[in-house]
Design a protein around this motif. Structure first.
Motif, PDB file in Angstrom:
ATOM      1  N   HIS A 282       0.819  -1.203   0.000  1.00 45.64           N
ATOM      2  CA  HIS A 282       0.000   0.000   0.000  1.00 45.64           C
ATOM      3  C   HIS A 282       0.859   1.261   0.000  1.00 45.64           C
ATOM      4  O   HIS A 282       0.517   2.268  -0.639  1.00 45.64           O
ATOM      5  CB  HIS A 282      -0.923  -0.015   1.225  1.00 45.64           C
ATOM      6  N   GLN A 283       1.979   1.220   0.723  1.00 48.01           N
ATOM      7  CA  GLN A 283       2.837   2.397   0.838  1.00 48.01           C
ATOM      8  C   GLN A 283       4.100   2.262  -0.010  1.00 48.01           C
ATOM      9  O   GLN A 283       5.117   2.889   0.288  1.00 48.01           O
ATOM     10  CB  GLN A 283       3.204   2.626   2.312  1.00 48.01           C
ATOM     11  N   TRP A 284       4.030   1.450  -1.064  1.00 46.60           N
ATOM     12  CA  TRP A 284       5.220   1.171  -1.862  1.00 46.60           C
ATOM     13  C   TRP A 284       5.816   2.441  -2.463  1.00 46.60           C
ATOM     14  O   TRP A 284       7.034   2.602  -2.518  1.00 46.60           O
ATOM     15  CB  TRP A 284       4.895   0.177  -2.977  1.00 46.60           C
ATOM     16  N   GLU A 285       4.970   3.349  -2.941  1.00 43.03           N
ATOM     17  CA  GLU A 285       5.472   4.591  -3.523  1.00 43.03           C
ATOM     18  C   GLU A 285       6.240   5.417  -2.497  1.00 43.03           C
ATOM     19  O   GLU A 285       7.139   6.176  -2.844  1.00 43.03           O
ATOM     20  CB  GLU A 285       4.309   5.412  -4.095  1.00 43.03           C
ATOM     21  N   THR A 286       5.870   5.258  -1.244  1.00 44.95           N
ATOM     22  CA  THR A 286       6.582   5.962  -0.179  1.00 44.95           C
ATOM     23  C   THR A 286       7.897   5.291   0.147  1.00 44.95           C
ATOM     24  O   THR A 286       8.923   5.946   0.369  1.00 44.95           O
ATOM     25  CB  THR A 286       5.714   6.017   1.089  1.00 44.95           C
ATOM     26  N   PHE A 287       7.882   3.948   0.154  1.00 52.43           N
ATOM     27  CA  PHE A 287       9.094   3.208   0.520  1.00 52.43           C
ATOM     28  C   PHE A 287      10.119   3.136  -0.611  1.00 52.43           C
ATOM     29  O   PHE A 287      11.314   3.012  -0.343  1.00 52.43           O
ATOM     30  CB  PHE A 287       8.731   1.774   0.949  1.00 52.43           C
ATOM     31  N   ARG A 288       9.685   3.192  -1.874  1.00 45.82           N
ATOM     32  CA  ARG A 288      10.576   2.926  -2.997  1.00 45.82           C
ATOM     33  C   ARG A 288      11.824   3.816  -3.018  1.00 45.82           C
ATOM     34  O   ARG A 288      12.936   3.313  -3.207  1.00 45.82           O
ATOM     35  CB  ARG A 288       9.806   3.055  -4.319  1.00 45.82           C
ATOM     36  N   PRO A 289      11.717   5.139  -2.814  1.00 46.37           N
ATOM     37  CA  PRO A 289      12.940   5.959  -2.805  1.00 46.37           C
ATOM     38  C   PRO A 289      13.915   5.540  -1.718  1.00 46.37           C
ATOM     39  O   PRO A 289      15.135   5.575  -1.918  1.00 46.37           O
ATOM     40  CB  PRO A 289      12.407   7.381  -2.565  1.00 46.37           C
ATOM     41  N   TRP A 290      13.379   5.115  -0.567  1.00 48.14           N
ATOM     42  CA  TRP A 290      14.260   4.701   0.532  1.00 48.14           C
ATOM     43  C   TRP A 290      14.989   3.417   0.174  1.00 48.14           C
ATOM     44  O   TRP A 290      16.178   3.277   0.416  1.00 48.14           O
ATOM     45  CB  TRP A 290      13.434   4.515   1.795  1.00 48.14           C
TER      46      TRP A 290
END
Length: 299
Positions: A282-290
């Motif tokens: 669900h929060q992949w777009e948030t985690f991807r840069p990290w």
């Protein structure tokens, strides 16, 4: 406050809050424990506002925010405290960990946000699947009381999340601590009425552990944890803040098992892992840069 200390504080406070809720009701009654906690939170929060001269808006727009937030807080916390008598403390953290999934659905319906991408829908399906596994676990090992407690937690999470989404729809320019004090203050009469009708008296004697838990929740759970969380939001990237929702449910379950003798089974952990996997998607777009930055770091 150094951001590292604030980050660790949020994790510890959020992970220990479910266990503290359960301990605070021992011998004191869930309604008295809830009302006492919120009363302490309002007093401490108001003192902080006064000492640091933080403005407390009272115009019509702010009052609307306080009313919506207070209503969702009242329903959410009343059901959570009632459910804490019937379920593992760690499951409170797990259920509220589902709030990002519920928020995405409600934001799509109420705010018109394009929040239901394929990855997020897949994450929601996994989260619901994990929830079903946990409900099945409750029906097998805990009977109908546990199932009722789990259902109450789901309703509590949805109501609390709905309040946050509705406040976003209204728009809120008040200082975060002022919003907290106003919201809790608006809900306080409801908590007082629940205590009056459910129990109607001050306990003759409150166990030291229960009293300590009430004070801890009033000071740390309602004021310090909130301030530390917003400090993290201001100084850290979103991916690191989002990791908190993945860490605290697991830590809360482990603390319940170690400190409260709560029995966890492989089926329960499987349901939790499904929910956490759903949250990651669900929060992949948030985690991807990290994740990308981690890969680029030299070994």
């Amino acid at each position: 406050m150094p951001v590292q200390i604030a980050y660790l504080s949020v994790i510890l406070i959020w992970a220990t809050t479910p266990l503290a809720i359960q301990w605070s009701t021992e011998g004191a009654g869930f309604a008295f424990a809830l009302f006492s906690r919120m009363l302490i939170g309002v007093i401490i929060g108001a003192l902080v506002l006064a000492v640091f001269r933080i403005p407390f808006p009272t115009h019509a727009h702010a009052r609307r925010v306080y009313a919506v937030g207070g209503a969702s807080l009242f329903v959410g916390m009343a059901l959570t405290y009632w459910a804490s008598r019937h379920v593992h403390s760690g499951l409170i953290s797990v259920m509220f960990g589902l709030s990002p999934l519920a928020a995405a659905v409600l934001a799509a319906l109420w705010l018109g946000e394009r929040s239901l991408t394929k990855k997020r829908l897949t994450g929601a399906v996994l989260g619901v699947g994990g929830l079903a596994v946990i409900f099945l676990q409750g029906g097998i090992s805990g009977g109908w009381a546990t199932v009722a407690g789990l259902l109450a937690l789901v309703v509590a999470m949805i109501c609390y999340t709905a309040g946050m989404v509705w406040i976003k729809r209204i728009g809120n320019d008040s200082p975060p601590l002022a919003t907290t004090v106003g919201t809790v203050g608006a809900a306080l009469p409801g908590f007082a009425l629940v205590w009056w009708f459910a129990e109607g008296q001050v306990p003759m004697e409150v166990a030291p552990r229960a009293l300590s838990a009430i004070v801890y929740l009033g000071v740390f759970g309602s004021v310090i944890g909130f301030a530390a969380y917003y400090h993290c939001i201001r100084h850290l990237e979103a991916s690191r803040v989002a990791l908190i929702t993945l860490i605290t449910p697991v830590l809360a379950l482990l603390l319940g098992q170690a400190l409260n003798g709560e029995h966890t089974t492989p089926r329960l952990w499987f349901g939790v892992m499904l929910i956490l996997t759903g949250l990651v998607l669900h929060q992949w777009e948030t985690f991807r840069p990290w994740f990308r930055s981690r890969r680029r770091q030299p070994m």
